[in-house]
Scaffold this active site. Structure first.
Site, PDB file in Angstrom:
ATOM      1  N   ASP A 180      -8.016  -7.157 -18.815  1.00 18.62           N
ATOM      2  CA  ASP A 180      -8.386  -8.030 -19.934  1.00 18.62           C
ATOM      3  C   ASP A 180      -7.112  -8.458 -20.636  1.00 18.62           C
ATOM      4  O   ASP A 180      -6.410  -7.634 -21.227  1.00 18.62           O
ATOM      5  CB  ASP A 180      -9.314  -7.266 -20.876  1.00 18.62           C
ATOM      6  CG  ASP A 180      -9.733  -8.083 -22.091  1.00 18.62           C
ATOM      7  OD1 ASP A 180      -9.290  -9.240 -22.237  1.00 18.62           O
ATOM      8  OD2 ASP A 180     -10.509  -7.551 -22.911  1.00 18.62           O
ATOM      9  N   HIS A 182       0.814  -1.214   0.000  1.00 13.77           N
ATOM     10  CA  HIS A 182       0.000   0.000   0.000  1.00 13.77           C
ATOM     11  C   HIS A 182       0.847   1.263   0.000  1.00 13.77           C
ATOM     12  O   HIS A 182       0.434   2.307  -0.532  1.00 13.77           O
ATOM     13  CB  HIS A 182      -0.930  -0.008   1.214  1.00 13.77           C
ATOM     14  CG  HIS A 182      -2.180   0.793   1.022  1.00 13.77           C
ATOM     15  ND1 HIS A 182      -2.207   1.979   0.309  1.00 13.77           N
ATOM     16  CD2 HIS A 182      -3.448   0.591   1.439  1.00 13.77           C
ATOM     17  CE1 HIS A 182      -3.443   2.472   0.307  1.00 13.77           C
ATOM     18  NE2 HIS A 182      -4.216   1.646   0.983  1.00 13.77           N
TER      19      HIS A 182
END
Length: 432
Positions: free
Chosen positions: A378, A148
């Site tokens: 994708d 993070h």
């Protein structure tokens, strides 16, 4: 769920040019990086067959790392004892795994078994990790974990989309902005807001943790779009604002009230919600581009007495959230920069974000990922049909994500003490 690790190796950037960038460059963490959680965050992307071979996904990752070198670097400290990212291109773990069983409904509900689908979140050596797990049914689960302190959710989701585009042979537009030095204090500094007790706490109080008094269970609550519409309508009754409340404000207001009720808190107690606010859309003097790679998040903290929160309608809670978020504006972000840059103000303080804190009651913390383009990963055979955050059983730490069960549906991962789960579920769809 039995997972077999087939291989593990380090994946490094793949440069087309014979001239490679320097591998000794140090990037000091920004003030926003340093105040966030010092831990990995993981997510699972699930694909139906057919899917590309692992080598194609790996090649795309290598290309994406050329523009996002931080993930292939390491944390180090410079001569001034500042935590930095060294862009040494040493690489990130790329794990290939398989299961002789079909995926089935394993990911339908939160489970500790989900942790088997990605490398450990406690690994301090790497800034990002990937695991590809193929099931007997042909389903592919792609896990990505990232530290993070390197990047917040919006920046990480930009990388996720870029990885997919690189795999498909497309340009990685827009390219990230790599400049963590843009957050400079004003001269003279102006401490307009109180940051002690919000982003920072006294060092002496920072080691006190609440031990779980009961088993923590993560419940997935699904809000159909028609219920969300009813919730927004109910919240708008007697609203003092010209614009309607947002979906997030209404859903979070509803959850705040229902979780507070399920916990059985005393009416005189104060309950708070810690809400992440993206500074890219708030800072204006100067502005911060949306493609900035790093952390640009602070927190809004609406609060209420329990008896007031439960006695008043959902619109009251939505207004508390709306007003608190609105207060985290350009002035607030600039005040934070000035405060964090002052040695005098920072004396004896440490970040309040504490990965060891497992119980937040009577408070809540929420990460809203509704607008992140996670379904943009994708690889050439279509978007994932499911995105699942890693199993994170921190009582009161909510994660809100879009659901693919229906257009406009929302999934919320709600960790609660087991003794409070039934009460929460029984009252969840009541608008009272």
């Amino acid at each position: 769920m039995k997972i077999k690790i087939e291989s593990s190796r380090l994946v490094k950037p793949s440069y087309e040019s014979p001239t490679h960038p320097a591998t000794d460059v140090l990037i000091p963490l920004s003030l926003f990086d340093s105040v966030t959680f010092d831990t990995h965050v993981g997510g699972l992307y699930v694909y139906r067959p057919p899917t590309p071979p692992n080598r194609v996904i790996e090649q795309g990752l290598r290309k994406a790392l050329v523009e996002y070198r931080e993930w292939a670097g390491r944390f180090v400290y410079d001569a001034d004892d500042r935590r930095c990212i060294i862009l040494n291109d040493e690489g990130l773990p790329f794990v290939e795994a398989s299961s002789e069983y079909p995926l089935g409904s394993i990911l339908d509900e939160p489970s500790p078994h989900h942790l088997d689908l990605h490398p450990s979140l406690d690994n301090p050596d790497f800034l990002a990790q990937v695991q590809l797990t193929r099931f007997a049914c042909g389903t592919l689960v792609v896990a990505f974990t990232s530290h993070h302190m390197v990047a917040d959710g919006l920046a990480t989701s930009g990388f996720i989309v870029a990885w997919g585009r690189a795999t498909r042979g497309l340009p990685m537009d827009p390219l990230p902005l790599h400049d963590r030095s843009i957050f400079v204090p004003r001269d003279p500094p102006r401490f307009q807001f109180q940051h002690r007790g919000v982003e920072y706490v006294d060092r002496r109080a920072a080691t006190k943790h609440s031990d779980p008094e009961d088993t923590i269970v993560v419940h997935k609550a699904r809000f159909p779009h028609d219920f969300v519409a009813k919730l927004k309508s109910a919240a708008s009754v007697n609203s003092p604002y010209t614009k309607p409340f947002t979906t997030f404000e209404c859903v979070m207001a509803h959850l705040w009230r229902k979780i507070t009720s399920a916990r059985g808190l005393s009416g005189k107690e104060t309950t708070k919600v810690k809400i992440a606010v993206n500074g890219r859309s708030r800072m204006s003097n100067p502005s911060v581009p949306m493609r900035h790679f790093g952390n640009v998040v602070l927190w809004a903290v609406p609060q209420s007495r329990v008896e007031d929160l439960l006695a008043k309608p959902v619109g009251h809670a939505a207004a508390l959230i709306h007003d608190a978020v609105a207060r985290v504006d350009d002035d607030y972000f600039r005040s934070f920069i000035d405060f964090s840059s002052s040695k005098e103000k920072m004396e004896g303080l440490v970040p309040s974000a504490d990965k060891e804190e497992m119980v937040l009651s009577p408070d809540l913390e929420v990460d809203c990922w509704l607008k992140f383009p996670y379904y943009g990963l994708d690889f050439g055979t279509g978007s994932p049909y499911l995105f699942v955050p890693s199993h994170l059983p921190v009582e009161g730490l909510l994660i809100i994500v879009p659901s693919l069960a229906g257009v406009g549906d929302i999934d919320v991962y709600v960790p609660l003490f087991e003794k409070n789960v039934d009460s929460f579920k029984n009252g969840l769809f009541s608008l009272d």
